[in-house]
Motif scaffolding. Structure first.
Motif, PDB file in Angstrom:
ATOM      1  N   LEU A  40       0.835  -1.201   0.000  1.00  0.00           N
ATOM      2  CA  LEU A  40       0.000   0.000   0.000  1.00  0.00           C
ATOM      3  C   LEU A  40       0.870   1.251   0.000  1.00  0.00           C
ATOM      4  N   GLY A  41       2.101   1.095   0.409  1.00  0.00           N
ATOM      5  CA  GLY A  41       3.018   2.228   0.450  1.00  0.00           C
ATOM      6  C   GLY A  41       3.000   2.908   1.805  1.00  0.00           C
ATOM      7  N   GLU A  42       4.023   3.687   2.027  1.00  0.00           N
ATOM      8  CA  GLU A  42       4.188   4.342   3.317  1.00  0.00           C
ATOM      9  C   GLU A  42       3.059   5.330   3.620  1.00  0.00           C
ATOM     10  N   ASP A  43       2.564   6.002   2.588  1.00  0.00           N
ATOM     11  CA  ASP A  43       1.538   7.019   2.786  1.00  0.00           C
ATOM     12  C   ASP A  43       0.130   6.535   2.440  1.00  0.00           C
ATOM     13  N   CYS A  68     -17.695  -1.770   5.199  1.00  0.00           N
ATOM     14  CA  CYS A  68     -16.252  -1.672   5.421  1.00  0.00           C
ATOM     15  C   CYS A  68     -15.499  -2.566   4.441  1.00  0.00           C
ATOM     16  N   LEU A  69     -15.978  -3.766   4.258  1.00  0.00           N
ATOM     17  CA  LEU A  69     -15.354  -4.698   3.326  1.00  0.00           C
ATOM     18  C   LEU A  69     -15.392  -4.143   1.910  1.00  0.00           C
ATOM     19  N   ALA A  90     -12.610  -1.796  -2.712  1.00  0.00           N
ATOM     20  CA  ALA A  90     -12.517  -0.704  -3.684  1.00  0.00           C
ATOM     21  C   ALA A  90     -11.154  -0.011  -3.581  1.00  0.00           C
ATOM     22  N   HIS A  91     -10.685   0.176  -2.357  1.00  0.00           N
ATOM     23  CA  HIS A  91      -9.370   0.792  -2.137  1.00  0.00           C
ATOM     24  C   HIS A  91      -8.269  -0.065  -2.748  1.00  0.00           C
ATOM     25  N   LEU A  92      -8.320  -1.356  -2.498  1.00  0.00           N
ATOM     26  CA  LEU A  92      -7.316  -2.255  -3.065  1.00  0.00           C
ATOM     27  C   LEU A  92      -7.349  -2.254  -4.583  1.00  0.00           C
ATOM     28  N   GLY A 145      -8.342   0.143  -6.493  1.00  0.00           N
ATOM     29  CA  GLY A 145      -7.779   1.411  -6.945  1.00  0.00           C
ATOM     30  C   GLY A 145      -6.265   1.429  -6.938  1.00  0.00           C
ATOM     31  N   LEU A 146      -5.666   0.609  -6.115  1.00  0.00           N
ATOM     32  CA  LEU A 146      -4.194   0.492  -6.057  1.00  0.00           C
ATOM     33  C   LEU A 146      -3.673  -0.606  -6.978  1.00  0.00           C
ATOM     34  N   GLY A 147      -4.572  -1.270  -7.696  1.00  0.00           N
ATOM     35  CA  GLY A 147      -4.155  -2.348  -8.591  1.00  0.00           C
ATOM     36  C   GLY A 147      -3.891  -3.654  -7.887  1.00  0.00           C
ATOM     37  N   LEU A 148      -4.422  -3.816  -6.683  1.00  0.00           N
ATOM     38  CA  LEU A 148      -4.266  -5.065  -5.930  1.00  0.00           C
ATOM     39  C   LEU A 148      -5.597  -5.787  -5.914  1.00  0.00           C
ATOM     40  N   SER A 149      -5.574  -7.064  -6.228  1.00  0.00           N
ATOM     41  CA  SER A 149      -6.819  -7.825  -6.214  1.00  0.00           C
ATOM     42  C   SER A 149      -6.599  -9.185  -5.581  1.00  0.00           C
TER      43      SER A 149
END
Length: 73
Positions: A40-43, A56-57, A62-64, A66-70
């Motif tokens: 996810l990175g430091e920030d 929450c899930l 959705a956050h993941l 958006g970061l290209g993680l699935s």
């Protein structure tokens, strides 16, 4: 949810799901998810306070995405 948390932990992500009984009684957003670290990175920190665990899930997924993680790829 536990499988997702394990998947995240294997990648160095710290994950917390919490429900707050006081907020639940007060009919406020009682559920919280927090993720940080790893790819996810430091920030790249996510905290979502929502009314249901499912919300929450959904926010976390959705956050993941958006970061290209699935976790389901």
């Amino acid at each position: 949810m536990l499988e997702l948390m394990e998947w995240l932990a294997e990648r160095g992500v710290t994950t917390v799901f919490k429900v707050d009984g006081d907020r639940m009684v007060e009919r406020r957003s009682a559920w919280m998810v927090v993720v940080s670290g790893g790819p996810l990175g430091e920030d790249a920190f996510l905290r979502a306070d929502l009314r249901t665990a499912d919300a929450c899930l959904d926010s976390l997924l959705a956050h993941l995405e958006g970061l290209g993680l699935s976790p389901f790829a």
